[in-house]
Design a protein around this motif. Structure first.
Motif, PDB file in Angstrom:
ATOM      1  N   GLY A 110       0.783  -1.233   0.000  1.00  0.00           N
ATOM      2  CA  GLY A 110       0.000   0.000   0.000  1.00  0.00           C
ATOM      3  C   GLY A 110       0.810   1.275   0.000  1.00  0.00           C
ATOM      4  O   GLY A 110       0.245   2.353  -0.182  1.00  0.00           O
ATOM      5  N   ASP A 111       2.136   1.183   0.188  1.00  0.00           N
ATOM      6  CA  ASP A 111       2.971   2.389   0.167  1.00  0.00           C
ATOM      7  C   ASP A 111       3.076   2.932  -1.255  1.00  0.00           C
ATOM      8  O   ASP A 111       3.023   2.170  -2.223  1.00  0.00           O
ATOM      9  CB  ASP A 111       4.371   2.097   0.711  1.00  0.00           C
ATOM     10  CG  ASP A 111       4.403   1.973   2.223  1.00  0.00           C
ATOM     11  OD1 ASP A 111       3.412   2.327   2.875  1.00  0.00           O
ATOM     12  OD2 ASP A 111       5.437   1.519   2.751  1.00  0.00           O
ATOM     13  N   PRO A 112       3.245   4.258  -1.398  1.00  0.00           N
ATOM     14  CA  PRO A 112       3.342   4.846  -2.735  1.00  0.00           C
ATOM     15  C   PRO A 112       4.649   4.467  -3.428  1.00  0.00           C
ATOM     16  O   PRO A 112       5.675   4.248  -2.777  1.00  0.00           O
ATOM     17  CB  PRO A 112       3.297   6.350  -2.457  1.00  0.00           C
ATOM     18  CG  PRO A 112       3.814   6.500  -1.067  1.00  0.00           C
ATOM     19  CD  PRO A 112       3.371   5.263  -0.337  1.00  0.00           C
ATOM     20  N   PRO A 121      -2.462   2.540 -10.310  1.00  0.00           N
ATOM     21  CA  PRO A 121      -3.763   2.679  -9.661  1.00  0.00           C
ATOM     22  C   PRO A 121      -4.913   1.926 -10.326  1.00  0.00           C
ATOM     23  O   PRO A 121      -5.760   1.408  -9.616  1.00  0.00           O
ATOM     24  CB  PRO A 121      -4.002   4.189  -9.644  1.00  0.00           C
ATOM     25  CG  PRO A 121      -2.631   4.758  -9.584  1.00  0.00           C
ATOM     26  CD  PRO A 121      -1.791   3.826 -10.439  1.00  0.00           C
ATOM     27  N   PRO A 122      -4.999   1.811 -11.648  1.00  0.00           N
ATOM     28  CA  PRO A 122      -6.132   1.027 -12.173  1.00  0.00           C
ATOM     29  C   PRO A 122      -6.100  -0.436 -11.719  1.00  0.00           C
ATOM     30  O   PRO A 122      -7.131  -1.071 -11.620  1.00  0.00           O
ATOM     31  CB  PRO A 122      -5.964   1.105 -13.688  1.00  0.00           C
ATOM     32  CG  PRO A 122      -5.130   2.299 -13.915  1.00  0.00           C
ATOM     33  CD  PRO A 122      -4.246   2.422 -12.707  1.00  0.00           C
ATOM     34  N   GLU A 123      -4.920  -0.958 -11.426  1.00  0.00           N
ATOM     35  CA  GLU A 123      -4.794  -2.337 -10.982  1.00  0.00           C
ATOM     36  C   GLU A 123      -4.927  -2.453  -9.467  1.00  0.00           C
ATOM     37  O   GLU A 123      -5.047  -3.543  -8.938  1.00  0.00           O
ATOM     38  CB  GLU A 123      -3.440  -2.900 -11.397  1.00  0.00           C
ATOM     39  CG  GLU A 123      -3.240  -2.918 -12.877  1.00  0.00           C
ATOM     40  CD  GLU A 123      -1.808  -3.100 -13.283  1.00  0.00           C
ATOM     41  OE1 GLU A 123      -1.616  -3.432 -14.438  1.00  0.00           O
ATOM     42  OE2 GLU A 123      -0.888  -2.915 -12.471  1.00  0.00           O
ATOM     43  N   PHE A 124      -4.867  -1.346  -8.799  1.00  0.00           N
ATOM     44  CA  PHE A 124      -4.808  -1.303  -7.348  1.00  0.00           C
ATOM     45  C   PHE A 124      -5.701  -0.131  -6.954  1.00  0.00           C
ATOM     46  O   PHE A 124      -5.224   0.886  -6.498  1.00  0.00           O
ATOM     47  CB  PHE A 124      -3.334  -1.072  -6.963  1.00  0.00           C
ATOM     48  CG  PHE A 124      -2.984  -1.310  -5.532  1.00  0.00           C
ATOM     49  CD1 PHE A 124      -2.660  -2.577  -5.089  1.00  0.00           C
ATOM     50  CD2 PHE A 124      -2.924  -0.274  -4.634  1.00  0.00           C
ATOM     51  CE1 PHE A 124      -2.313  -2.798  -3.774  1.00  0.00           C
ATOM     52  CE2 PHE A 124      -2.577  -0.486  -3.316  1.00  0.00           C
ATOM     53  CZ  PHE A 124      -2.268  -1.753  -2.891  1.00  0.00           C
ATOM     54  N   PHE A 125      -7.008  -0.239  -7.248  1.00  0.00           N
ATOM     55  CA  PHE A 125      -7.876   0.932  -7.317  1.00  0.00           C
ATOM     56  C   PHE A 125      -7.971   1.763  -6.056  1.00  0.00           C
ATOM     57  O   PHE A 125      -8.191   2.956  -6.122  1.00  0.00           O
ATOM     58  CB  PHE A 125      -9.264   0.557  -7.827  1.00  0.00           C
ATOM     59  CG  PHE A 125     -10.108  -0.198  -6.851  1.00  0.00           C
ATOM     60  CD1 PHE A 125     -10.817   0.447  -5.866  1.00  0.00           C
ATOM     61  CD2 PHE A 125     -10.190  -1.579  -6.941  1.00  0.00           C
ATOM     62  CE1 PHE A 125     -11.600  -0.269  -4.974  1.00  0.00           C
ATOM     63  CE2 PHE A 125     -10.974  -2.285  -6.058  1.00  0.00           C
ATOM     64  CZ  PHE A 125     -11.679  -1.636  -5.076  1.00  0.00           C
ATOM     65  N   ALA A 131      -1.152   8.798  -7.289  1.00  0.00           N
ATOM     66  CA  ALA A 131      -1.322   8.873  -8.741  1.00  0.00           C
ATOM     67  C   ALA A 131      -0.426   7.902  -9.500  1.00  0.00           C
ATOM     68  O   ALA A 131      -0.804   7.400 -10.542  1.00  0.00           O
ATOM     69  CB  ALA A 131      -1.060  10.288  -9.216  1.00  0.00           C
ATOM     70  N   ASP A 132       0.755   7.635  -8.982  1.00  0.00           N
ATOM     71  CA  ASP A 132       1.699   6.811  -9.731  1.00  0.00           C
ATOM     72  C   ASP A 132       1.580   5.326  -9.450  1.00  0.00           C
ATOM     73  O   ASP A 132       1.760   4.514 -10.348  1.00  0.00           O
ATOM     74  CB  ASP A 132       3.137   7.272  -9.460  1.00  0.00           C
ATOM     75  CG  ASP A 132       3.364   8.675  -9.983  1.00  0.00           C
ATOM     76  OD1 ASP A 132       3.079   8.900 -11.175  1.00  0.00           O
ATOM     77  OD2 ASP A 132       3.797   9.539  -9.207  1.00  0.00           O
ATOM     78  N   GLY A 133       1.329   4.924  -8.229  1.00  0.00           N
ATOM     79  CA  GLY A 133       1.190   3.509  -7.925  1.00  0.00           C
ATOM     80  C   GLY A 133       1.384   3.204  -6.458  1.00  0.00           C
ATOM     81  O   GLY A 133       1.754   4.065  -5.661  1.00  0.00           O
TER      82      GLY A 133
END
Length: 139
Positions: free
Chosen positions: A58-60, A76-80, A85-87
């Motif tokens: 869960g960390d950026p 983010p689309p895979e980890f909604f 913004a980046d992941g």
């Protein structure tokens, strides 16, 4: 071009020098020194760990090596629920294990989804997945 036939050339193609790195086991134990195994495109390679005090689930993250060993920097689309913004970092999993999805943090929303299309991944590790929210296109 790398001298070692099983090594991969990694890094930005517009920046020289690029690095040659041999493949590694994403579940650990095969990288030299303090390096960790990370996914770069269609393979796994040893890189310096740049996670510092972050890198847990869960960390950026922006780059793959900003996650701890055994983790993927998922978009983010895979980890909604990722608020960045980046992941966010999420663990690798073994798609051959029937209990893998149940063991994912964030289950039942997160499932162990394959990282590679059949026959497209690294030969020894094409079964590696990541704990992500399933999408039609996969991780």
């Amino acid at each position: 071009v790398c001298a070692d036939p099983i090594a991969r050339c990694v890094g930005n193609p517009d920046i020289i020098p690029r690095l040659c790195s041999t493949g590694c086991d994403p579940f650990g134990g095969t990288c030299p020194g303090e390096q960790q195994c990370y996914r770069i495109g269609d393979h796994f390679t040893c890189l310096d760990d740049a996670s510092g005090g972050l890198g847990a689930y869960g960390d950026p993250c922006i780059f793959t090596n900003q996650c701890d060993a055994g983790m993927l920097c998922a978009d983010p689309p895979e980890f909604f629920e990722c608020p960045h913004a980046d992941g966010c970092c999420t663990p690798f999993c073994d798609t051959r294990d029937p209990a893998a999805s149940a063991n994912c943090p964030g289950a039942p929303e997160h499932l162990c989804e394959p990282l590679f299309d059949p026959g497209e991944g690294p030969p020894l590790f094409d079964w590696v997945g990541a704990c992500v929210v399933p999408t039609k296109d996969g991780p």
